[in-house]
Design a protein around this motif. Structure first.
Motif, PDB file in Angstrom:
ATOM      1  N   LYS A 149       0.704  -1.234   0.105  1.00  0.00           N
ATOM      2  CA  LYS A 149       0.007   0.050   0.131  1.00  0.00           C
ATOM      3  C   LYS A 149       0.944   1.325  -0.090  1.00  0.00           C
ATOM      4  CE  LYS A 149      -4.222   2.027   0.531  1.00  0.00           C
ATOM      5  NZ  LYS A 149      -5.170   2.001  -0.575  1.00  0.00           N
ATOM      6  N   SER A 150       1.854   1.136   0.663  1.00  0.00           N
ATOM      7  CA  SER A 150       2.843   2.411   0.814  1.00  0.00           C
ATOM      8  C   SER A 150       3.504   2.668  -0.829  1.00  0.00           C
ATOM      9  CB  SER A 150       3.994   2.327   1.646  1.00  0.00           C
ATOM     10  OG  SER A 150       5.007   1.274   1.366  1.00  0.00           O
ATOM     11  N   TYR A 151       3.371   1.851  -1.545  1.00  0.00           N
ATOM     12  CA  TYR A 151       3.938   2.295  -3.073  1.00  0.00           C
ATOM     13  C   TYR A 151       2.790   2.644  -3.847  1.00  0.00           C
ATOM     14  CZ  TYR A 151       8.291  -0.089  -1.538  1.00  0.00           C
ATOM     15  OH  TYR A 151       9.399  -0.337  -1.225  1.00  0.00           O
ATOM     16  N   GLU A 152       1.353   2.802  -3.388  1.00  0.00           N
ATOM     17  CA  GLU A 152       0.374   3.047  -4.176  1.00  0.00           C
ATOM     18  C   GLU A 152       0.348   4.265  -5.187  1.00  0.00           C
ATOM     19  OE1 GLU A 152      -4.572   3.118  -3.513  1.00  0.00           O
ATOM     20  OE2 GLU A 152      -3.225   4.675  -2.236  1.00  0.00           O
ATOM     21  N   LYS A 153       0.832   5.222  -4.797  1.00  0.00           N
ATOM     22  CA  LYS A 153       1.002   6.409  -5.795  1.00  0.00           C
ATOM     23  C   LYS A 153       2.078   6.416  -6.817  1.00  0.00           C
ATOM     24  CE  LYS A 153      -0.672   9.962  -2.741  1.00  0.00           C
ATOM     25  NZ  LYS A 153      -0.506  11.096  -1.746  1.00  0.00           N
ATOM     26  N   ILE A 154       3.013   5.556  -6.621  1.00  0.00           N
ATOM     27  CA  ILE A 154       4.079   5.176  -7.676  1.00  0.00           C
ATOM     28  C   ILE A 154       3.421   4.184  -8.410  1.00  0.00           C
ATOM     29  CG2 ILE A 154       6.468   4.112  -7.920  1.00  0.00           C
ATOM     30  CD1 ILE A 154       7.038   5.317  -5.228  1.00  0.00           C
ATOM     31  N   ALA A 155       3.118   3.261  -7.862  1.00  0.00           N
ATOM     32  CA  ALA A 155       2.280   2.115  -8.937  1.00  0.00           C
ATOM     33  C   ALA A 155       1.211   2.695  -9.707  1.00  0.00           C
ATOM     34  CB  ALA A 155       1.569   0.912  -8.024  1.00  0.00           C
ATOM     35  N   MET A 156       0.400   3.712  -9.141  1.00  0.00           N
ATOM     36  CA  MET A 156      -0.720   4.291  -9.975  1.00  0.00           C
ATOM     37  C   MET A 156       0.022   5.022 -10.926  1.00  0.00           C
ATOM     38  SD  MET A 156      -3.694   5.236  -7.219  1.00  0.00           S
ATOM     39  CE  MET A 156      -4.690   5.980  -8.498  1.00  0.00           C
ATOM     40  N   GLY A 157       1.132   5.840 -10.843  1.00  0.00           N
ATOM     41  CA  GLY A 157       1.525   6.691 -11.910  1.00  0.00           C
ATOM     42  C   GLY A 157       2.106   5.787 -12.877  1.00  0.00           C
ATOM     43  N   LEU A 158       2.808   4.642 -12.790  1.00  0.00           N
ATOM     44  CA  LEU A 158       3.481   3.964 -13.635  1.00  0.00           C
ATOM     45  C   LEU A 158       2.252   3.084 -14.518  1.00  0.00           C
ATOM     46  CD1 LEU A 158       6.280   2.359 -11.630  1.00  0.00           C
ATOM     47  CD2 LEU A 158       6.605   3.827 -13.449  1.00  0.00           C
ATOM     48  N   LEU A 159       1.374   2.641 -13.658  1.00  0.00           N
ATOM     49  CA  LEU A 159       0.146   2.047 -14.455  1.00  0.00           C
ATOM     50  C   LEU A 159      -0.676   3.089 -15.315  1.00  0.00           C
ATOM     51  CD1 LEU A 159      -1.452  -0.420 -11.884  1.00  0.00           C
ATOM     52  CD2 LEU A 159      -0.288  -0.986 -13.842  1.00  0.00           C
ATOM     53  N   SER A 160      -0.604   4.389 -15.187  1.00  0.00           N
ATOM     54  CA  SER A 160      -1.238   5.369 -15.871  1.00  0.00           C
ATOM     55  C   SER A 160      -0.589   5.506 -17.192  1.00  0.00           C
ATOM     56  CB  SER A 160      -1.240   6.713 -15.101  1.00  0.00           C
ATOM     57  OG  SER A 160       0.173   7.361 -15.211  1.00  0.00           O
ATOM     58  N   PHE A 161       0.429   5.129 -17.546  1.00  0.00           N
ATOM     59  CA  PHE A 161       1.139   4.949 -18.849  1.00  0.00           C
ATOM     60  C   PHE A 161       0.671   3.956 -19.604  1.00  0.00           C
ATOM     61  CE2 PHE A 161       4.667   6.767 -16.286  1.00  0.00           C
ATOM     62  CZ  PHE A 161       4.575   7.866 -16.803  1.00  0.00           C
ATOM     63  N   VAL A 162      -0.331   2.812 -19.169  1.00  0.00           N
ATOM     64  CA  VAL A 162      -0.964   1.797 -19.771  1.00  0.00           C
ATOM     65  C   VAL A 162      -1.999   2.327 -20.299  1.00  0.00           C
ATOM     66  CG1 VAL A 162      -1.907  -0.398 -19.448  1.00  0.00           C
ATOM     67  CG2 VAL A 162       0.114   0.063 -18.138  1.00  0.00           C
ATOM     68  N   PRO A 163      -2.055   2.346 -21.708  1.00  0.00           N
ATOM     69  CA  PRO A 163      -3.348   2.924 -22.401  1.00  0.00           C
ATOM     70  C   PRO A 163      -4.734   2.638 -21.787  1.00  0.00           C
ATOM     71  CG  PRO A 163      -1.859   2.155 -24.152  1.00  0.00           C
ATOM     72  CD  PRO A 163      -1.427   1.457 -22.674  1.00  0.00           C
ATOM     73  N   SER A 164      -4.991   1.400 -21.454  1.00  0.00           N
ATOM     74  CA  SER A 164      -6.287   0.967 -20.649  1.00  0.00           C
ATOM     75  C   SER A 164      -6.335   1.554 -19.319  1.00  0.00           C
ATOM     76  CB  SER A 164      -6.441  -0.429 -20.836  1.00  0.00           C
ATOM     77  OG  SER A 164      -5.287  -1.011 -19.836  1.00  0.00           O
ATOM     78  N   GLU A 165      -5.227   2.238 -18.911  1.00  0.00           N
ATOM     79  CA  GLU A 165      -5.340   2.504 -17.546  1.00  0.00           C
ATOM     80  C   GLU A 165      -5.514   4.069 -17.271  1.00  0.00           C
ATOM     81  OE1 GLU A 165      -6.337   0.470 -15.049  1.00  0.00           O
ATOM     82  OE2 GLU A 165      -6.110  -1.187 -16.463  1.00  0.00           O
ATOM     83  N   LYS A 166      -5.687   4.971 -18.499  1.00  0.00           N
ATOM     84  CA  LYS A 166      -5.985   6.184 -18.433  1.00  0.00           C
ATOM     85  C   LYS A 166      -6.774   7.049 -17.640  1.00  0.00           C
ATOM     86  CE  LYS A 166      -2.432   7.044 -21.600  1.00  0.00           C
ATOM     87  NZ  LYS A 166      -1.217   7.293 -20.945  1.00  0.00           N
ATOM     88  N   GLU A 167      -8.008   6.430 -17.542  1.00  0.00           N
ATOM     89  CA  GLU A 167      -8.891   7.038 -16.834  1.00  0.00           C
ATOM     90  C   GLU A 167      -8.854   6.760 -15.372  1.00  0.00           C
ATOM     91  OE1 GLU A 167     -13.764   6.476 -16.342  1.00  0.00           O
ATOM     92  OE2 GLU A 167     -12.774   6.488 -18.599  1.00  0.00           O
ATOM     93  N   ILE A 168      -8.955   7.533 -14.403  1.00  0.00           N
ATOM     94  CA  ILE A 168      -8.725   7.454 -13.075  1.00  0.00           C
ATOM     95  C   ILE A 168      -9.252   6.561 -12.143  1.00  0.00           C
ATOM     96  CG2 ILE A 168     -10.036   9.425 -12.178  1.00  0.00           C
ATOM     97  CD1 ILE A 168      -6.674   8.717 -10.829  1.00  0.00           C
ATOM     98  N   LYS A 169     -10.614   6.456 -12.634  1.00  0.00           N
ATOM     99  CA  LYS A 169     -11.775   5.525 -12.105  1.00  0.00           C
ATOM    100  C   LYS A 169     -11.066   3.980 -12.420  1.00  0.00           C
ATOM    101  CE  LYS A 169     -16.738   4.541 -11.738  1.00  0.00           C
ATOM    102  NZ  LYS A 169     -17.819   4.766 -12.230  1.00  0.00           N
ATOM    103  N   LEU A 170     -10.764   3.669 -13.608  1.00  0.00           N
ATOM    104  CA  LEU A 170     -10.337   2.474 -13.851  1.00  0.00           C
ATOM    105  C   LEU A 170      -8.902   2.103 -13.349  1.00  0.00           C
ATOM    106  CD1 LEU A 170     -10.926   2.515 -17.879  1.00  0.00           C
ATOM    107  CD2 LEU A 170     -12.307   0.932 -15.927  1.00  0.00           C
ATOM    108  N   LEU A 171      -8.191   3.059 -13.212  1.00  0.00           N
ATOM    109  CA  LEU A 171      -6.962   2.977 -12.524  1.00  0.00           C
ATOM    110  C   LEU A 171      -7.206   2.581 -10.969  1.00  0.00           C
ATOM    111  CD1 LEU A 171      -3.854   3.066 -12.819  1.00  0.00           C
ATOM    112  CD2 LEU A 171      -4.070   5.504 -12.462  1.00  0.00           C
ATOM    113  N   LEU A 172      -8.061   3.200 -10.631  1.00  0.00           N
ATOM    114  CA  LEU A 172      -8.510   2.928  -8.867  1.00  0.00           C
ATOM    115  C   LEU A 172      -8.931   1.440  -8.825  1.00  0.00           C
ATOM    116  CD1 LEU A 172      -9.804   6.374  -7.857  1.00  0.00           C
ATOM    117  CD2 LEU A 172      -7.676   5.215  -6.894  1.00  0.00           C
ATOM    118  N   GLN A 173      -9.780   1.164  -9.875  1.00  0.00           N
ATOM    119  CA  GLN A 173     -10.480  -0.455  -9.728  1.00  0.00           C
ATOM    120  C   GLN A 173      -9.315  -1.587  -9.950  1.00  0.00           C
ATOM    121  OE1 GLN A 173     -13.288  -0.066 -12.939  1.00  0.00           O
ATOM    122  NE2 GLN A 173     -14.945   0.794 -11.665  1.00  0.00           N
ATOM    123  N   THR A 174      -8.407  -0.853 -10.970  1.00  0.00           N
ATOM    124  CA  THR A 174      -7.154  -2.089 -11.006  1.00  0.00           C
ATOM    125  C   THR A 174      -6.342  -2.110  -9.802  1.00  0.00           C
ATOM    126  OG1 THR A 174      -7.168  -1.472 -13.406  1.00  0.00           O
ATOM    127  CG2 THR A 174      -5.011  -2.329 -12.340  1.00  0.00           C
TER     128      THR A 174
END
Length: 125
Positions: free
Chosen positions: A7-32
């Motif tokens: 959990k302490s890496y959440e923001k870093i992981a979300m930032g990196l996952l946001s580069f994945v085309p299917s994860e651009k939308e914040i709602k989907l990213l949070l679900q992932t």
């Protein structure tokens, strides 16, 4: 070095996952991220080099002997340096020989590209 997500890496992981085309939308990213946190069959790992986290790779355990790579992303500043390939190889080693590691349909072309240089070297030494 591959490290397990916490959990302490959440923001870093979300930032990196946001580069994945299917994860651009914040709602989907949070679900992932929630899926990786709550579902034991979904596992997320980060690639750490010294103190920097350069990439993320996520799998779904589809059976006792198969894992499917669902997400892979590398910080744009470190792309084309083999980080993705090193993550895949380290994950395969971590899972062991009994678990087959396969790419999802979405990342199949990236996976193939990571290893096509090796195939070329084998056929053209």
């Amino acid at each position: 070095m591959l490290i397990r997500y916490k959990k302490s890496y959440e923001k870093i992981a979300m930032g990196l996952l946001s580069f994945v085309p299917s994860e651009k939308e914040i709602k989907l990213l949070l679900q992932t991220i929630k899926k990786y946190e709550d579902d034991d069959s979904w596992q997320l790992f980060l690639w750490k080099d010294d103190e920097d986290i350069l990439g993320v790779i996520g799998i779904q355990m589809t059976s006792d002997d198969e894992a499917v790579i669902e997400h892979i992303s590398v910080n744009p500043s470190y792309r084309a340096e083999g980080v993705g390939k090193r993550m895949i190889l380290a994950l395969g080693k971590m899972l062991g020989e009994k678990i087959r590691l396969n790419p999802s349909q979405v990342i199949q072309s990236y996976f193939d590209k990571c290893f096509e240089e090796d195939e070329e070297k084998e056929t053209n030494p």
